[in-house]
Design a protein around this motif. Structure first.
Motif, mmCIF file in Angstrom:
data_model
loop_
_atom_site.group_PDB
_atom_site.id
_atom_site.type_symbol
_atom_site.label_atom_id
_atom_site.label_comp_id
_atom_site.label_asym_id
_atom_site.label_seq_id
_atom_site.Cartn_x
_atom_site.Cartn_y
_atom_site.Cartn_z
ATOM 1 N N ARG A 103 0.825 -1.210 0.000
ATOM 2 C CA ARG A 103 0.000 0.000 0.000
ATOM 3 C C ARG A 103 0.861 1.262 0.000
ATOM 4 O O ARG A 103 0.503 2.277 -0.605
ATOM 5 N N GLU A 106 1.710 2.070 -3.432
ATOM 6 C CA GLU A 106 0.556 2.537 -4.201
ATOM 7 C C GLU A 106 0.165 3.962 -3.821
ATOM 8 O O GLU A 106 -0.065 4.822 -4.675
ATOM 9 N N LYS A 369 -21.274 -2.375 -1.583
ATOM 10 C CA LYS A 369 -20.439 -1.816 -2.656
ATOM 11 C C LYS A 369 -19.564 -0.725 -2.040
ATOM 12 O O LYS A 369 -19.969 -0.050 -1.083
ATOM 13 N N LYS A 371 -15.364 1.536 -2.652
ATOM 14 C CA LYS A 371 -14.470 2.304 -3.516
ATOM 15 C C LYS A 371 -14.122 1.547 -4.798
ATOM 16 O O LYS A 371 -14.003 2.147 -5.859
ATOM 17 N N LYS A 372 -13.939 0.234 -4.674
ATOM 18 C CA LYS A 372 -13.589 -0.573 -5.852
ATOM 19 C C LYS A 372 -14.703 -0.535 -6.903
ATOM 20 O O LYS A 372 -14.463 -0.790 -8.079
ATOM 21 N N ASP A 373 -15.923 -0.232 -6.443
ATOM 22 C CA ASP A 373 -17.070 -0.141 -7.360
ATOM 23 C C ASP A 373 -17.339 1.302 -7.766
ATOM 24 O O ASP A 373 -18.405 1.608 -8.292
ATOM 25 N N LYS A 374 -16.372 2.194 -7.463
ATOM 26 C CA LYS A 374 -16.494 3.620 -7.788
ATOM 27 C C LYS A 374 -17.684 4.266 -7.066
ATOM 28 O O LYS A 374 -18.368 5.125 -7.621
ATOM 29 N N LYS A 401 -15.638 2.030 2.425
ATOM 30 C CA LYS A 401 -14.469 1.147 2.444
ATOM 31 C C LYS A 401 -14.183 0.666 1.018
ATOM 32 O O LYS A 401 -14.839 1.070 0.064
ATOM 33 N N GLU A 402 -13.200 -0.232 0.894
ATOM 34 C CA GLU A 402 -12.805 -0.699 -0.434
ATOM 35 C C GLU A 402 -13.949 -1.428 -1.142
ATOM 36 O O GLU A 402 -14.225 -1.180 -2.302
ATOM 37 N N ARG A 403 -14.640 -2.311 -0.421
ATOM 38 C CA ARG A 403 -15.659 -3.146 -1.062
ATOM 39 C C ARG A 403 -17.041 -3.048 -0.421
ATOM 40 O O ARG A 403 -17.944 -3.801 -0.777
ATOM 41 N N TYR A 404 -17.201 -2.149 0.524
ATOM 42 C CA TYR A 404 -18.505 -1.974 1.178
ATOM 43 C C TYR A 404 -18.558 -0.608 1.848
ATOM 44 O O TYR A 404 -17.555 0.108 1.920
#
Length: 437
Positions: A103, A106, A369, A371-374, A401-404
């Motif tokens: 990270r 990144e 959903k 951040k990964k899902d915009k 969060k990233e995925r939720y």
């Protein structure tokens, strides 16, 4: 700086914050800031620090050492809310160093918030260059020393460039300033009043427990207090577990917090309490410092504080800024309020007839959903208003969060929202919406 204050909803700086900013930005001295809990020390160093960071350089320029992961995450969150454009990361134990290293590459952070042990791990492995580090901040340096981090902090200092400036912050006037930071030229900003470390806005009450076991008394007190936010302090992890289980069985909406819980359990507990989905936090003194949770009205001492400092930091959770607060000592047979507690103390009587445990004002929902899902906060608000029949003032804190996502909503609307959003799409994709219990 005015733009940043506007984003944070802060009308003006306190004199302590002004003095700290002046010393950090307009002198070449190391700075020690001593100021009570809840007085805004995080902003006191972050506001001037972001002005000094070069946002065009993708290198670490400032390191903030903190005693625990919660303060690291919280401080990084404050920086994010400032909207300064400065990138940051929180580094702490409980997860693989290798994942953090990935990270780091990144994110390319310009400020790191880190616990001493984890930072040393990264420094030893040379996971990021230190040549451009110009600032070392040690937040709650007295607690860092008390928790045994002296050697680890000394090791950190030895691995950083020698010509950096130091900023030390504490809520108590520690007996010593760590010598390893070599504070030869120091600006000391002291706003601690030794004669009044507890705000005069805190009302002190004594609650008699007829039994040594105080479970029934704390339940009665919390029923009488009602829905307002309350923290119950105990001295041992096992006691926290026992009291939390009892109160949960009684029907209270609680969060439980102590050092024996894993990282996610601790973060979830603080999240539910800070967003109003739980109105009672049962905890050890680990929660007495470094956690910026607003609007705590009641501090309850199930166990008496073991030291004067513990008492000061516990009560520092309430009456923050210009608000009022209350602290309650539950006294079993033979117990008295400790002699170091100053101020008028009143007996607090509990009526025979008491209501059922009050439900918190908010509930937390999970949306599948992130951040990964915009997905953005604006998308969440639009989804809940359009599909869930909510208005903006019924939506509280949103964390993407990233995925939720976690979202606090008014509890009265919970069931309706769950029904209306079942199977609905957010940005054209079906998602799961459910209560976080």
């Amino acid at each position: 700086m005015d733009r940043v204050l506007g984003k944070l909803g802060v009308e003006s700086l306190s004199q302590m914050q002004i003095d700290a900013s002046e010393a950090i930005m307009h002198t070449d001295l190391d700075v020690v800031v001593l100021s009570p809990t809840g007085s805004g020390k995080t902003l006191a160093y972050l506001l001037p620090l972001v002005e000094c960071i070069d946002s065009t350089q993708d290198v670490v320029q400032a390191i903030v050492l903190v005693p625990g992961r919660e303060l690291a995450l919280q401080s990084a969150g404050v920086l994010k809310d400032m909207g300064s454009g400065i990138r940051a990361m929180a580094l702490y134990g409980g997860r693989p160093t290798m994942d953090e290293h990935r990270r780091l590459r990144e994110v390319k952070p310009q400020i790191l918030f880190a616990t001493p042990g984890r930072l040393n791990d990264h420094l030893t492995k040379e996971n990021f260059p230190v040549d451009d580090v110009q600032w070392l901040v040690i937040d709650e340096f007295d607690k860092c020393l008390a928790m045994g981090f002296r050697d680890e902090m000394s090791e950190v200092v030895s691995k950083l460039p020698q010509k950096i400036r130091h900023i030390l912050l504490s809520a108590t006037d520690a007996e010593e300033i760590p010598q390893f930071v070599n504070l030869g030229r120091t600006k000391r900003i002291n706003y601690i009043d030794e004669t009044e470390q507890i705000s005069s806005r805190v009302n002190i009450y004594k609650v008699k427990s007829p039994d040594k076991d105080k479970l029934e008394t704390v339940s009665k007190l919390l029923r009488h207090i009602g829905e307002n936010s309350s923290v119950v302090f105990l001295n041992y992890r096992e006691s926290v577990e026992r009291v939390a289980a009892y109160l949960r069985q009684q029907g209270f909406a609680i969060s439980m917090f102590h050092g024996g819980l894993d990282q996610k359990m601790r973060e979830d507990a603080l999240y539910k309490f800070s967003n109003g989905s739980a109105n009672v936090l049962v905890c050890t003194d680990l929660a007495s410092r470094g956690l910026d949770i607003p609007d705590i009205e009641n501090i309850i001492h199930y166990h008496l504080p073991e030291t004067s400092d513990n008492y000061i930091h516990r009560v520092g959770r309430t009456a923050r800024w210009d608000r009022e607060g209350r602290t309650f000592f539950i006294l079993g047979p033979g117990e008295t309020v400790p002699s170091y507690v100053d101020g008028q103390q009143e007996d607090y009587s509990l009526p025979q007839q008491l209501p059922n445990p009050a439900k918190p004002k908010m509930a937390t929902v999970y949306i599948g959903k992130g951040k990964k899902d915009k997905i953005s906060k604006g998308d969440i608000v639009g989804f809940l208003c359009k599909k869930g029949g909510m208005s903006m003032n019924e939506i509280g804190r949103i964390d993407v969060k990233e995925r939720y996502c976690y979202v606090a909503i008014v509890r009265e609307k919970l069931n309706e929202v769950l029904v209306l959003t079942r199977g609905e799409k957010i940005k054209g994709v079906k998602t799961v919406v459910e209560e976080v219990k």
